[in-house]
Write a protein that holds these residues in place. Sequence first.
Motif, PDB file in Angstrom:
ATOM      1  N   LYS A   1      44.871 157.396 -65.188  1.00 37.00           N
ATOM      2  CA  LYS A   1      44.758 156.228 -64.317  1.00 37.00           C
ATOM      3  C   LYS A   1      44.504 156.651 -62.875  1.00 37.00           C
ATOM      4  O   LYS A   1      44.526 157.839 -62.545  1.00 37.00           O
TER       5      LYS A   1
ATOM      6  N   GLN B   1      49.260 160.863 -53.256  1.00 37.35           N
ATOM      7  CA  GLN B   1      50.470 160.122 -53.614  1.00 37.35           C
ATOM      8  C   GLN B   1      51.706 161.015 -53.668  1.00 37.35           C
ATOM      9  O   GLN B   1      52.792 160.609 -53.272  1.00 37.35           O
TER      10      GLN B   1
ATOM     11  N   GLU C   1      40.943 150.100 -69.459  1.00 36.87           N
ATOM     12  CA  GLU C   1      41.848 150.966 -68.721  1.00 36.87           C
ATOM     13  C   GLU C   1      41.496 152.427 -68.984  1.00 36.87           C
ATOM     14  O   GLU C   1      40.821 152.753 -69.940  1.00 36.87           O
TER      15      GLU C   1
ATOM     16  N   LYS D   1      46.267 155.561 -60.165  1.00 38.59           N
ATOM     17  CA  LYS D   1      47.443 155.500 -59.310  1.00 38.59           C
ATOM     18  C   LYS D   1      48.698 155.594 -60.153  1.00 38.59           C
ATOM     19  O   LYS D   1      48.788 154.985 -61.222  1.00 38.59           O
ATOM     20  N   LEU D   2      49.686 156.374 -59.675  1.00 46.38           N
ATOM     21  CA  LEU D   2      50.964 156.450 -60.367  1.00 46.38           C
ATOM     22  C   LEU D   2      51.823 155.256 -59.982  1.00 46.38           C
ATOM     23  O   LEU D   2      51.775 154.765 -58.858  1.00 46.38           O
ATOM     24  N   ASP D   3      52.654 154.800 -60.923  1.00 44.44           N
ATOM     25  CA  ASP D   3      53.598 153.733 -60.635  1.00 44.44           C
ATOM     26  C   ASP D   3      54.723 154.271 -59.759  1.00 44.44           C
ATOM     27  O   ASP D   3      55.063 155.466 -59.816  1.00 44.44           O
ATOM     28  N   GLU D   4      55.309 153.393 -58.985  1.00 46.32           N
ATOM     29  CA  GLU D   4      56.364 153.805 -58.050  1.00 46.32           C
ATOM     30  C   GLU D   4      57.526 154.484 -58.767  1.00 46.32           C
ATOM     31  O   GLU D   4      58.107 155.437 -58.253  1.00 46.32           O
ATOM     32  N   ASP D   5      57.880 153.995 -59.952  1.00 39.21           N
ATOM     33  CA  ASP D   5      59.053 154.521 -60.641  1.00 39.21           C
ATOM     34  C   ASP D   5      58.832 155.891 -61.279  1.00 39.21           C
ATOM     35  O   ASP D   5      59.767 156.477 -61.837  1.00 39.21           O
ATOM     36  N   GLU D   6      57.602 156.420 -61.211  1.00 39.88           N
ATOM     37  CA  GLU D   6      57.360 157.746 -61.772  1.00 39.88           C
ATOM     38  C   GLU D   6      57.029 158.790 -60.713  1.00 39.88           C
ATOM     39  O   GLU D   6      56.863 159.968 -61.021  1.00 39.88           O
TER      40      GLU D   6
ATOM     41  N   SER E   1      51.295 158.487 -68.206  1.00 37.42           N
ATOM     42  CA  SER E   1      52.534 157.830 -68.602  1.00 37.42           C
ATOM     43  C   SER E   1      52.294 156.553 -69.401  1.00 37.42           C
ATOM     44  O   SER E   1      53.148 156.144 -70.191  1.00 37.42           O
ATOM     45  N   ASN E   2      51.155 155.915 -69.205  1.00 33.51           N
ATOM     46  CA  ASN E   2      50.836 154.720 -70.007  1.00 33.51           C
ATOM     47  C   ASN E   2      50.573 155.111 -71.456  1.00 33.51           C
ATOM     48  O   ASN E   2      51.100 154.514 -72.392  1.00 33.51           O
TER      49      ASN E   2
END
Length: 369
Positions: free
Chosen positions: A155, A190, A311, A157-162, A125-126
Amino acid sequence: MKTKRITIITLQNVRNYGSVLQAIATQHIFEEMGCEVDFINYVRRDFSSTKERIRTWCRDMGGVKRFVIGFLLFPTFERQNKLFSKFLKRNLNVQDKIYCTEEDFKSFPIKSDIYCTGSDQTWNSNWNHGVLSPLFLSFVPDHVRKISYAASIGKTKLDEDELEATRDFLRRYSAISVREESAKEIIENQLGLSSVTHVLDPTLQVNREFWMKFVGVSKYKEPYVLIYQLNSNSQFDIYAKEYAKRKGCKLVRFCTRYDQIFKCGHAELVPKITDFVRLIAYADTVITDSFHATAFSINMNTNFISIYPSEFEGRLASILKLVGLESRHLIDYSDFSFVNQTLKDFTHANSILDVERENGYNFLRKAIG
């Protein structure tokens, strides 16, 4: 027995050498398994034209700087468009119609037996500036078989919003494989989904003999150290220059942009796609911060030094760990022990790749059904 038709969505249009070559390898792998293969002509909006690419590249710059940088980037992007389009047209079974947005996919015709999210950073997503639903096959009806092959999250870890959207998308897949161990852990831990398989990147799933068909003869008579650098890093440049000097080799830089001509090393300016493989195959040493340049170095049995980027380093760490070559990761820019530690014996790495290739084919046999 009916030939299975499989349609793949991946990132072959992002003007990146590794992205194009993984698509070529993916096509070969599925054809080798007896499938009829084609690729969706998916173009991310920010890569839909030179104007859009410049706008994305310069989005955080002021007016004058934006104009100057855009002016300098224009010839590079035009050259890339010409090279990549020609190579894809000649070598990849790509559908004619271009799809960019979710709206475009509402009219997408469902004609294949299986739809596949291909390799590269399709689930990062980044890199993709968000969770792009077409790359999760959102346009494919529930009753049609959906699989992923060596997809990358990039990455750790996924971000919370995804989380919720990603979980809902992946629940619709019949079979999931990813190219990093960290991606497998994300999906299992996750997202709470099971039966995820870690497989090789497609460029590694095919062997050295396959890629040698694209190589030809070396472009240089003398030994050379090759730089393939995706991220600006002055320490990288200084190290590579000193390393080549100590090795007594010519320093060659694979320049993905024209402005890189001012960096150290003899410039290979926006070379042909096949030169990516050729320059790696014949190098004395490859110094790189790229996943695919590292993968090709391993596959072509070329001595290499891997420098992790700031990254998305999980992709590099994963492949080095898999083949037991973590020692090729440069941690200290004052460490020139690599000069006297040339990697010549790839026997162990090759044997691991052979085992993992069979694992990859086993996954695909089950996934195709």
